[in-house]
Design an enzyme around this catalytic site. Structure first.
Site, PDB file in Angstrom:
ATOM      1  N   ASP A 115      49.342  71.080  59.731  1.00  0.00           N
ATOM      2  CA  ASP A 115      48.471  71.275  60.896  1.00  0.00           C
ATOM      3  C   ASP A 115      48.480  72.727  61.391  1.00  0.00           C
ATOM      4  OD1 ASP A 115      47.782  68.560  61.013  1.00  0.00           O
ATOM      5  OD2 ASP A 115      49.576  68.080  62.170  1.00  0.00           O
ATOM      6  N   ASP A 118      51.341  67.924  64.573  1.00  0.00           N
ATOM      7  CA  ASP A 118      52.806  68.025  64.532  1.00  0.00           C
ATOM      8  C   ASP A 118      53.361  68.517  63.202  1.00  0.00           C
ATOM      9  OD1 ASP A 118      54.150  64.985  63.312  1.00  0.00           O
ATOM     10  OD2 ASP A 118      52.051  65.547  63.239  1.00  0.00           O
ATOM     11  N   ASP A 132      45.321  65.138  65.272  1.00  0.00           N
ATOM     12  CA  ASP A 132      45.876  64.604  64.038  1.00  0.00           C
ATOM     13  C   ASP A 132      46.238  63.137  64.295  1.00  0.00           C
ATOM     14  OD1 ASP A 132      47.079  64.567  61.445  1.00  0.00           O
ATOM     15  OD2 ASP A 132      49.022  64.785  62.414  1.00  0.00           O
TER      16      ASP A 132
END
Length: 658
Positions: free
Chosen positions: A556, A552, A361
């Protein structure tokens, strides 16, 4: 992602009041625990071995040095008494395992070997076998306890008391009794007992217990302070945001405690192997006594072949294998914890060594996720724009939302109703009955709201606002790349990761810019959570890929769940991401992924070394014993020596530098 849930076993159990847990696994899956109590730091734990050793040395001296004739009369009884302190707990364990229908254990091997030695008059050797076996177990117990202490010492940082403001004065109570919203006071030098929001202007904190980093961290008013941090500066006040059970330190402690329940494939294999191996060597030892009788006939010497069989029993004990391998994984988990990396199971220590694809990410993982408002463009009054915007964003935990609320400061926030989060787009709600939309251009398009096309060319993050179905402007937010992100990408490539992919819900223009800075060649922007899942599934279609996803946020969570290894950023990460992940990086440093790979490889190497050492030495001495070359003295020294070397090798992981 398969999680192997199994109960912890310490395999070769301790004798003579040694504190341990021995688990007997049966075909029906039942497990029988035998806890023998004892304290590894207590002299009582070692007393039986001391008594036996003293009596053995006296007996050998009377036998060989002083040659006292009167000793011959009491000789068998002397050695039986010397045997009992270390032998009785083992014989008792044999009885317990027999009742549980588990006949082939290291207990039965040692018991048969020593009782057999007594039967053929080899009293000193019988006592010595059991004594050295017990000494080996004491070494193993000490090593296991040290490994466990090295893990839990990192987490033994929970404050026992919280000073909570009630009825105008501070009361000292158990942190578990404090509720969300209450104010607590922490003095300089005290541990933070609960997660909270800093009410004081600012203070410095030692975060090493949580992150492994020794550098103090300064947190300003409104910032998040986590349980387990150490207040360094002055008296501060916090508003509690989580109950004790949900605090950062409680969550970490639970994860580490549960880590030992998820076994690596090697551990599971050795446990199954030991279950098959022990009865095999039992019948091989039996064959060593019976087959020569059939072959040699009248030349057969029962005492000689029985002695060889007993040597075979001693050296075949699988303790070196079944204790050193779990201990190696203990060491790996402990070493990782000291670097701020929490593995939720030894199976992930194994799997990370095979990692060849890392999907990451962007926001909060490669970038700081600390946004700051750069400018506001609006066709209504700025104050009114902020009031509408913060009314919705105040209900969100997204880093951008927090930045907007912090920028708005003490400005009045309109009460918002019917707030709905639209994944990957933004927020929808009502303020004073008026519909408000706050998010990206996809959100505006979804509700057919026309907007200034020029905002689509802006590279930075923006939050557009629509009031009563009309576009009224946007706020521009900027993020920063983490200091070690460039180095993290280089280290991953250097450690065998062939493919690095960046996925983000942010604008493609921003994602492209960050990817170019970091040296990431494959990247995708403007992704919804389901789009991230689709991209990962596409990568998983190649069966050669072993994939880790690093993220995080709550959005996700689905990708963390379906990846081979889910890695979450622990300091800023959402609770959902941390709970779903298999590995948690407490420092939020992406470079720690490479460190985790190095620790995994070091652990695997130690485990392989122990397996080769144990098999090679045992195979050699088994052959020598069967051929009558190795005596029981050599067998017991070889068995204990191999176990001791394997233990030292396993403990070595915790001393390595990564």
């Amino acid at each position: 992602m398969s999680h192997i849930h199994d109960k912890e076993d310490s395999c070769c159990s301790s004798k003579a009041n040694i504190k341990h847990e021995h688990i007997h696994n049966h075909e029906d899956g039942d497990e029988h625990n035998h806890d023998h109590g004892g304290d590894p730091s207590s002299f009582k734990t070692y007393l039986p071995a001391v008594v036996t050793l003293t009596m053995l040395l006296i007996g050998i001296a009377l036998d060989n040095l002083f040659k006292v004739e009167a000793f011959e009369t009491i000789r068998p009884y002397w050695y039986i008494v010397a045997y009992l302190p270390v032998g009785f707990p083992v014989l008792k364990e044999v009885w317990e395992t027999f009742k549980a229908k588990d006949f082939f254990t290291e207990f039965s091997l040692m018991s048969i070997a020593t009782i057999g030695a007594f039967a053929i008059g080899q009293y000193p050797e019988g006592v010595t076998v059991m004594l050295f076996y017990t000494i080996g177990e004491l070494f193993q117990m000490a090593a296991v306890n040290r490994a466990k202490r090295n893990i839990t010492a990192l987490l033994d940082i929970r404050a026992d008391v919280a000073h909570v403001l009630r009825a105008g004065k501070y009361e000292s109570i158990n942190p578990e009794k404090v509720v969300i919203g209450e104010t607590i006071q922490i003095k300089a030098g005290e541990k933070i007992p609960l997660d909270g929001e800093l009410l004081s202007d600012k203070s410095s904190f030692n975060t090493s217990a949580l992150t492994g980093e020794s550098k103090p961290k300064t947190i300003s008013k409104g910032g998040a302070v986590l349980a387990g941090m150490l207040n360094l500066d002055k008296v501060i006040e916090l508003k509690v945001t989580k109950v004790f059970a949900d605090s950062a330190i409680s969550r970490i402690l639970e994860m580490v405690q549960n880590a030992t329940t998820r076994k690596a494939k090697t551990e599971l294999f050795i446990r199954k192997f030991a279950k098959i191996y022990t009865p095999i060597v039992f019948f091989m030892a039996l064959a060593l006594v019976t087959i020569p009788f059939l072959v040699l006939g009248n030349e057969y010497n029962f005492q000689m072949w029985l002695y060889r069989s007993l040597v075979f029993f001693v050296i075949s004990c699988p303790c070196a294998l079944v204790i050193s391998i779990p201990l190696g994984y203990f060491g790996g988990i402990g070493a990782a914890s000291s670097h701020g990396i929490l593995f939720k199971g030894s199976n992930f220590l194994d799997l990370i060594t095979k990692l060849n694809t890392v999907v990451m990410d962007k926001t909060g993982t490669l970038t700081k996720g600390v946004f700051k408002v750069q400018k506001i463009e609006s066709n209504i009054e700025e104050q009114e724009f902020l009031r509408y915007l913060t009314a919705l964003e105040a209900k969100s935990t997204h880093p951008i939302a927090k930045a907007i609320v912090q920028y708005a400061g003490e400005k009045e926030i309109h009460p918002a109703e019917d707030i709905e989060e639209i994944a990957g787009m933004g927020l929808k709600g009502k303020v004073n009955g008026i519909e408000i939309l706050a998010g990206n251009t996809k959100l505006l398009e979804k509700f057919s709201i026309s907007y200034d096309a020029s905002i689509s060319t802006i590279e930075e993050s923006i939050v557009a606002l629509a009031v009563d179905h009309k576009y009224v402007g946007y706020i521009l937010i900027a993020d920063e790349i983490k200091e070690d992100s460039v180095d993290a990408i280089k280290q991953l490539h250097a450690n065998g990761v062939k493919q690095i992919v960046m996925l983000s819900g942010d604008k493609s223009s921003i994602v492209k810019k960050v990817a170019a800075t970091l040296g990431i060649h494959t990247y995708y922007g403007d992704l919804l959570p389901e789009d991230k899942v689709a991209k990962l599934e596409e990568l998983k279609s190649n069966k050669n890929n072993v994939i880790a996803f690093v993220g995080d946020g709550i959005n996700d969570t689905p990708v963390l769940a379906i990846s081979d290894i889910g890695i979450a950023m622990g300091a800023m990460g959402s609770d959902a991401a941390i709970e779903t992940a298999d590995v948690v990086i407490q420092t939020d440093q992406p470079s720690k992924i490479a460190t985790a790979i190095k620790i995994g490889r070091a652990t695997r190497n130690v485990v392989i070394q122990n397996i080769v050492l144990a098999f090679a030495v045992k195979a050699l001495v088994l052959v020598l014993g069967a051929g009558g070359i190795a005596t029981m003295w050599e067998a017991v020294f070889a068995d204990v020596g191999v176990a001791f070397l394997a233990i030292l090798n396993a403990v070595r992981i915790q001393k390595m530098k990564f």
